[in-house]
Design a protein around this motif. Sequence first.
Motif, mmCIF file in Angstrom:
data_model
loop_
_atom_site.group_PDB
_atom_site.id
_atom_site.type_symbol
_atom_site.label_atom_id
_atom_site.label_comp_id
_atom_site.label_asym_id
_atom_site.label_seq_id
_atom_site.Cartn_x
_atom_site.Cartn_y
_atom_site.Cartn_z
ATOM 1 N N PRO A 106 0.802 -1.223 0.000
ATOM 2 C CA PRO A 106 0.000 0.000 0.000
ATOM 3 C C PRO A 106 0.832 1.269 0.000
ATOM 4 O O PRO A 106 1.967 1.314 0.484
ATOM 5 N N GLY A 107 0.244 2.299 -0.569
ATOM 6 C CA GLY A 107 0.713 3.668 -0.447
ATOM 7 C C GLY A 107 -0.487 4.512 -0.058
ATOM 8 O O GLY A 107 -1.629 4.078 -0.212
ATOM 9 N N VAL A 108 -0.254 5.712 0.450
ATOM 10 C CA VAL A 108 -1.342 6.556 0.928
ATOM 11 C C VAL A 108 -1.249 7.919 0.251
ATOM 12 O O VAL A 108 -0.153 8.464 0.069
ATOM 13 N N ILE A 109 -2.413 8.468 -0.123
ATOM 14 C CA ILE A 109 -2.465 9.789 -0.724
ATOM 15 C C ILE A 109 -3.533 10.617 -0.020
ATOM 16 O O ILE A 109 -4.606 10.109 0.314
ATOM 17 N N TYR A 110 -3.209 11.878 0.233
ATOM 18 C CA TYR A 110 -4.166 12.824 0.798
ATOM 19 C C TYR A 110 -4.257 14.022 -0.130
ATOM 20 O O TYR A 110 -3.242 14.622 -0.488
ATOM 21 N N HIS A 142 3.889 7.765 1.067
ATOM 22 C CA HIS A 142 2.752 8.660 1.133
ATOM 23 C C HIS A 142 2.942 9.881 0.231
ATOM 24 O O HIS A 142 4.061 10.263 -0.112
ATOM 25 N N HIS A 143 1.828 10.454 -0.148
ATOM 26 C CA HIS A 143 1.800 11.624 -1.020
ATOM 27 C C HIS A 143 0.785 12.614 -0.465
ATOM 28 O O HIS A 143 -0.361 12.253 -0.197
ATOM 29 N N LEU A 144 1.207 13.849 -0.286
ATOM 30 C CA LEU A 144 0.316 14.929 0.120
ATOM 31 C C LEU A 144 0.269 15.937 -1.019
ATOM 32 O O LEU A 144 1.270 16.585 -1.326
ATOM 33 N N ILE A 145 -0.883 16.032 -1.679
ATOM 34 C CA ILE A 145 -1.002 16.892 -2.847
ATOM 35 C C ILE A 145 -2.162 17.858 -2.651
ATOM 36 O O ILE A 145 -3.033 17.653 -1.800
ATOM 37 N N HIS A 146 -2.164 18.919 -3.433
ATOM 38 C CA HIS A 146 -3.194 19.954 -3.344
ATOM 39 C C HIS A 146 -4.107 19.879 -4.563
ATOM 40 O O HIS A 146 -3.675 19.510 -5.657
ATOM 41 N N LEU A 147 -5.353 20.263 -4.357
ATOM 42 C CA LEU A 147 -6.308 20.251 -5.461
ATOM 43 C C LEU A 147 -5.860 21.198 -6.568
ATOM 44 O O LEU A 147 -6.170 20.988 -7.741
ATOM 45 N N GLU A 148 -5.113 22.245 -6.210
ATOM 46 C CA GLU A 148 -4.633 23.203 -7.202
ATOM 47 C C GLU A 148 -3.695 22.567 -8.232
ATOM 48 O O GLU A 148 -3.484 23.125 -9.319
ATOM 49 N N GLU A 149 -3.124 21.430 -7.915
ATOM 50 C CA GLU A 149 -2.166 20.787 -8.810
ATOM 51 C C GLU A 149 -2.815 20.225 -10.070
ATOM 52 O O GLU A 149 -2.110 19.756 -10.968
ATOM 53 N N LEU A 204 8.003 -2.549 1.543
ATOM 54 C CA LEU A 204 7.403 -1.346 2.097
ATOM 55 C C LEU A 204 8.463 -0.432 2.697
ATOM 56 O O LEU A 204 8.414 0.783 2.533
ATOM 57 N N ALA A 205 9.401 -1.023 3.411
ATOM 58 C CA ALA A 205 10.448 -0.214 4.018
ATOM 59 C C ALA A 205 11.285 0.495 2.966
ATOM 60 O O ALA A 205 11.634 1.667 3.105
ATOM 61 N N VAL A 206 11.612 -0.219 1.872
ATOM 62 C CA VAL A 206 12.397 0.387 0.798
ATOM 63 C C VAL A 206 11.626 1.518 0.136
ATOM 64 O O VAL A 206 12.150 2.617 -0.094
ATOM 65 N N LEU A 207 10.347 1.264 -0.164
ATOM 66 C CA LEU A 207 9.535 2.303 -0.794
ATOM 67 C C LEU A 207 9.384 3.504 0.122
ATOM 68 O O LEU A 207 9.359 4.653 -0.328
ATOM 69 N N GLY A 208 9.255 3.253 1.414
ATOM 70 C CA GLY A 208 9.120 4.357 2.347
ATOM 71 C C GLY A 208 10.346 5.241 2.358
ATOM 72 O O GLY A 208 10.247 6.463 2.412
ATOM 73 N N MET A 209 11.538 4.639 2.278
ATOM 74 C CA MET A 209 12.767 5.431 2.247
ATOM 75 C C MET A 209 12.895 6.194 0.944
ATOM 76 O O MET A 209 13.391 7.321 0.913
ATOM 77 N N GLN A 210 12.404 5.624 -0.157
ATOM 78 C CA GLN A 210 12.532 6.277 -1.444
ATOM 79 C C GLN A 210 11.562 7.444 -1.600
ATOM 80 O O GLN A 210 11.890 8.459 -2.186
ATOM 81 N N GLU A 211 10.331 7.273 -1.053
ATOM 82 C CA GLU A 211 9.304 8.256 -1.305
ATOM 83 C C GLU A 211 9.009 9.145 -0.108
ATOM 84 O O GLU A 211 8.267 10.110 -0.221
ATOM 85 N N GLY A 212 9.567 8.845 1.039
ATOM 86 C CA GLY A 212 9.278 9.651 2.205
ATOM 87 C C GLY A 212 9.724 11.091 2.043
ATOM 88 O O GLY A 212 9.074 12.014 2.513
ATOM 89 N N ALA A 213 10.836 11.300 1.345
ATOM 90 C CA ALA A 213 11.332 12.660 1.175
ATOM 91 C C ALA A 213 10.448 13.488 0.259
ATOM 92 O O ALA A 213 10.495 14.706 0.271
#
Length: 262
Positions: A106-110, A142-149, A204-213
């Motif tokens: 899983p990944g999470v998006i807001y 995880h991904h935090l994006i804005h509706l303006e995007e 999951l741990a690898v993906l978290g390190m890659q995408e956390g930043a």
Amino acid sequence: MCQAGEDYGGCRAPPGRPHVSGAQKCMKCKEGAPVLVIRVGDAFCKACFREYFVHKFRAMLGKNRVIFPGEKVLLALSGGPSSSAMLRQVQEGLSRETAKRLRFVPGVIYVDEGAMCGQSPEEREDTLTRMQALLQASGFPHHLIHLEEVFELPSSILQRAPHAPSPPGSSYKAAVEGFIHQQRRGAAGTGDTMAPEGQVQERLAVLGMQEGAAASPEGLLPASALTEELRRLFGAVTTLTAKEELLQMLRTHLILHTARAC
């Protein structure tokens, strides 16, 4: 997090719905005091309802068979009770203490919709800070994006992604068995005894390190020009139904684009 007002002050049953009486007992364990009623008069205590809820969640995933083992799944989180419960169930389903672990990644998006909820910049920053902490605490990419995007999306987002047809005779059961066999064969070849679920945890741990930043707390708010453009877009829509449909469409495009880019 644009949501209608919700009353969390108590467990009052809506008019016309059955309510719990003091003499009732849980229909499952026959001992606990019921805390809620579902369907037509089925009273559950807290522990039995939680067990029932978890079973229904797992059964839904197994019955629909739309998620194959090892697939990456993007979970849309609004911060409301329903999506928060979904996130919690996925976290528990991937726990090593779980008897039958989930096999997807899983990944999470807001999607921040504060501009359309009438929030001030300060309120948006406070909401985004809390959601950022929640996303990081999930332990998932995880991904935090804005509706303006949506104004920066490529035109290709409106086109259907190419879909490769399944080979003849393919089935969900065969895919699951093939996945498990492949993982066990790989583990045997390297002398590793890690189970398929353990490899999912490692991935999951690898993906978290890659995408956390990618979801750093810096620069939480989008450019003000994009916010004004978004407000003008919704201001040109006359009815509330049309506004809701537009919001749903833009939100879906953002989630779809993020899922394709993951």
